[in-house]
Scaffold this motif. Structure first.
Motif, mmCIF file in Angstrom:
data_model
loop_
_atom_site.group_PDB
_atom_site.id
_atom_site.type_symbol
_atom_site.label_atom_id
_atom_site.label_comp_id
_atom_site.label_asym_id
_atom_site.label_seq_id
_atom_site.Cartn_x
_atom_site.Cartn_y
_atom_site.Cartn_z
ATOM 1 N N ASN A 173 45.790 90.396 38.985
ATOM 2 C CA ASN A 173 45.710 90.566 37.354
ATOM 3 C C ASN A 173 46.229 89.470 36.695
ATOM 4 O O ASN A 173 47.090 88.742 37.433
ATOM 5 C CB ASN A 173 46.409 91.742 36.753
ATOM 6 C CG ASN A 173 45.293 92.979 37.425
ATOM 7 O OD1 ASN A 173 44.537 93.046 37.468
ATOM 8 N ND2 ASN A 173 46.427 94.224 37.164
ATOM 9 N N THR A 174 45.835 89.050 35.744
ATOM 10 C CA THR A 174 46.527 87.879 34.576
ATOM 11 C C THR A 174 47.812 88.623 33.872
ATOM 12 O O THR A 174 47.440 89.510 33.070
ATOM 13 C CB THR A 174 45.403 87.268 33.840
ATOM 14 O OG1 THR A 174 44.368 86.754 34.915
ATOM 15 C CG2 THR A 174 45.986 86.255 33.061
ATOM 16 N N THR A 175 48.743 87.931 33.949
ATOM 17 C CA THR A 175 49.784 88.214 33.152
ATOM 18 C C THR A 175 49.803 87.253 32.154
ATOM 19 O O THR A 175 50.120 86.006 32.180
ATOM 20 C CB THR A 175 51.040 88.529 33.974
ATOM 21 O OG1 THR A 175 50.987 89.508 34.839
ATOM 22 C CG2 THR A 175 52.303 88.766 33.006
ATOM 23 N N LEU A 176 50.219 87.726 30.623
ATOM 24 C CA LEU A 176 50.252 87.028 29.650
ATOM 25 C C LEU A 176 51.971 86.792 29.472
ATOM 26 O O LEU A 176 52.656 87.654 29.253
ATOM 27 C CB LEU A 176 49.590 87.483 28.418
ATOM 28 C CG LEU A 176 50.098 86.770 26.986
ATOM 29 C CD1 LEU A 176 49.485 85.291 27.287
ATOM 30 C CD2 LEU A 176 49.516 87.466 25.740
ATOM 31 N N LEU A 177 52.300 85.656 29.729
ATOM 32 C CA LEU A 177 53.729 85.282 29.743
ATOM 33 C C LEU A 177 54.082 84.617 28.214
ATOM 34 O O LEU A 177 55.477 84.774 27.988
ATOM 35 C CB LEU A 177 54.126 84.176 30.805
ATOM 36 C CG LEU A 177 53.723 84.660 32.332
ATOM 37 C CD1 LEU A 177 54.239 83.500 33.235
ATOM 38 C CD2 LEU A 177 54.529 85.930 32.522
ATOM 39 N N TRP A 178 53.428 84.009 27.615
ATOM 40 C CA TRP A 178 53.898 83.555 26.312
ATOM 41 C C TRP A 178 52.474 83.174 25.360
ATOM 42 O O TRP A 178 51.675 82.868 26.031
ATOM 43 C CB TRP A 178 54.652 82.342 26.226
ATOM 44 C CG TRP A 178 55.571 81.692 25.306
ATOM 45 C CD1 TRP A 178 56.185 82.667 24.505
ATOM 46 C CD2 TRP A 178 55.598 80.477 24.923
ATOM 47 N NE1 TRP A 178 56.659 81.392 23.643
ATOM 48 C CE2 TRP A 178 56.326 80.546 23.759
ATOM 49 C CE3 TRP A 178 55.043 79.176 25.460
ATOM 50 C CZ2 TRP A 178 56.863 79.215 23.337
ATOM 51 C CZ3 TRP A 178 55.351 78.164 24.935
ATOM 52 C CH2 TRP A 178 56.238 77.965 23.702
ATOM 53 N N ALA A 179 52.488 83.562 24.269
ATOM 54 C CA ALA A 179 51.543 83.309 23.371
ATOM 55 C C ALA A 179 51.888 82.793 21.941
ATOM 56 O O ALA A 179 52.525 83.523 21.142
ATOM 57 C CB ALA A 179 50.575 84.581 23.094
ATOM 58 N N VAL A 180 51.687 81.673 21.519
ATOM 59 C CA VAL A 180 52.048 81.132 20.196
ATOM 60 C C VAL A 180 50.834 80.277 19.614
ATOM 61 O O VAL A 180 49.918 79.609 20.249
ATOM 62 C CB VAL A 180 53.032 79.925 20.647
ATOM 63 C CG1 VAL A 180 53.392 79.411 18.905
ATOM 64 C CG2 VAL A 180 54.266 80.564 21.046
ATOM 65 N N SER A 181 50.533 80.599 18.232
ATOM 66 C CA SER A 181 49.261 80.199 17.768
ATOM 67 C C SER A 181 49.853 79.346 16.338
ATOM 68 O O SER A 181 51.061 79.287 16.024
ATOM 69 C CB SER A 181 48.334 81.131 17.399
ATOM 70 O OG SER A 181 48.756 82.169 16.470
#
Length: 400
Positions: A282-290
């Motif tokens: 699977n793909t893990t989302l480690l950080w998201a900033v916009s």
């Protein structure tokens, strides 16, 4: 009027200029290479005020306060004051070929300056025409808008051609004393990026299957740079010790080569998270900033300047897997603010559907980088304790 060959001019400039990387192909011009009637020791100042000349120390701004040693190497070269260095201009009258080459460059500059003035007049005319149209997306207004875009592109091209042969410009570029608001420095920076970092990035994205394991394809147009704890830039695909990349997100810098300001989203993902039940990954989302605005003169991607949608999760490699590819992706947003109201991250943090997220928000992938890390005894156990179990998974080979 004595003539001088183009190769002689280039050789003289390379020999006399205080630069170690001057190359003959840098001195390209569309005018005839011949000497002017100007006296050897008299080099008049360029007519155009935008052209950069040697800075008089009396005109320089007062020195800025010193930067602490621990912070100095974290600051982008593009964010530093300009000019910072005094250009050691080679003396005239020592090398006649060098003196003649400078005259040729000045003559070429005057030819280009006239083209620049012509383009500026056309830009002024196009803007006046656009004022008459409330809707510039249709009809005659659209035509003039397209014309204006073309005139602006021509202006930037001519500004590059005017300054590309200037020995001082080349010296400042090679010594990191640049002003990215000027087209010539953006052009030279893009040349450097396309010469090695970009081919290395693309080769490693493909040979290590980051593409298509994350996105089906990506064509980088910005230089996405990562650093840990103020260290050097992490080259794509290199190894990073686990204890260096788990305390905080990497310092991110996005260097665009086109003028103007755009808004960016950055995602950090791990496409190598094992799914034991399904025997897959699977793909893990480690950080998201916009919603972080970036321009050629402001390249620091700071989460405090935008919106953090997913807080940083420390990388947590799994025991038994060769390595994890921690991938940072930069996207250009279609709007200044990403609409996340009522939106649920597809698949959740630990089963992140990256492609759906990109499609839902019409994000344009423009930059990428990644590093590799593996399970490390001691560090992984610490992460597992601090994050309620992350990094604690251990895979063992089952004998048939």
């Amino acid at each position: 009027m004595a003539s001088i060959s183009r190769s002689t001019c280039a050789s003289a400039l390379r020999a006399a200029a205080p630069s170690r990387l001057f190359r003959q192909q840098a001195f390209r011009t569309s005018v005839r290479w011949q000497s002017s009637s100007t006296e050897p020791n008299a080099r008049p100042a360029p007519e155009d005020p935008d052209t950069i000349g040697t800075v008089d120390p009396a005109d320089q701004a007062p020195p800025a306060s010193p930067i602490p040693a621990g912070i100095a190497n974290r600051i982008s070269r593009y964010a530093k004051p300009y000019p910072r260095l005094e250009y050691p201009s080679p003396p005239l009258g020592v090398n006649p070929a060098y003196d003649e080459a400078l005259k040729v460059i000045d003559a070429h500059r005057e030819v280009i300056n006239e083209k620049i003035r012509h383009e500026k007049r056309k830009i002024t005319m196009a803007r006046e025409k656009l004022k008459k149209f409330n809707q510039s997306e249709t009809g005659e207004g659209r035509v003039w808008k397209d014309n204006l875009d073309g005139y602006c592109n021509n202006l930037e091209y001519f500004e590059v051609q005017r300054d590309i042969n200037n020995p001082e410009i080349r010296w400042r570029h090679e010594n990191g004393d640049v002003d990215m608001s000027k087209p010539v420095f953006r052009y030279l920076a893009k040349q450097d990026w396309e010469f090695r970092p970009l081919p290395v990035l693309m080769q490693r994205l493909e040979t290590m299957f980051v593409v298509p394991d994350t996105l089906p394809s990506i064509t980088p147009v910005v230089d996405l740079r990562l650093r840990f704890n103020g260290s050097h830039i992490v080259e794509a695909g290199s190894w990073v010790e686990l204890d260096q990349c788990t305390n905080a997100p990497p310092e991110v810098e996005i260097v665009p080569f086109e003028d103007g300001e755009n808004t960016y989203t950055v995602l950090l993902v791990d496409p190598d998270t094992p799914h034991v039940e399904d025997q897959t990954y699977n793909t893990t989302l480690l950080w998201a900033v916009s919603d972080v605005k970036i321009s050629p003169t402001f390249t620091d991607f700071n989460a405090a300047h935008g919106t953090e949608h997913a807080k940083f999760i420390p990388p947590h490699p799994t025991y038994g897997i060769k390595y994890h590819r921690y991938t940072m992706l930069a996207f250009r947003q279609p709007t200044e603010k990403l609409n996340m109201e009522g939106y649920e991250i597809p698949g959740g943090t630990f089963n992140f559907d990256l492609r759906k997220f990109v499609a839902d928000h019409a994000l344009e992938p423009v930059g990428a980088s990644f590093w590799r890390a593996k399970w490390t005894e001691g560090v992984s156990e610490r992460i597992a304790k601090e994050t309620d179990g992350l990094g604690g998974l251990k895979l063992k080979r089952i004998k048939a």
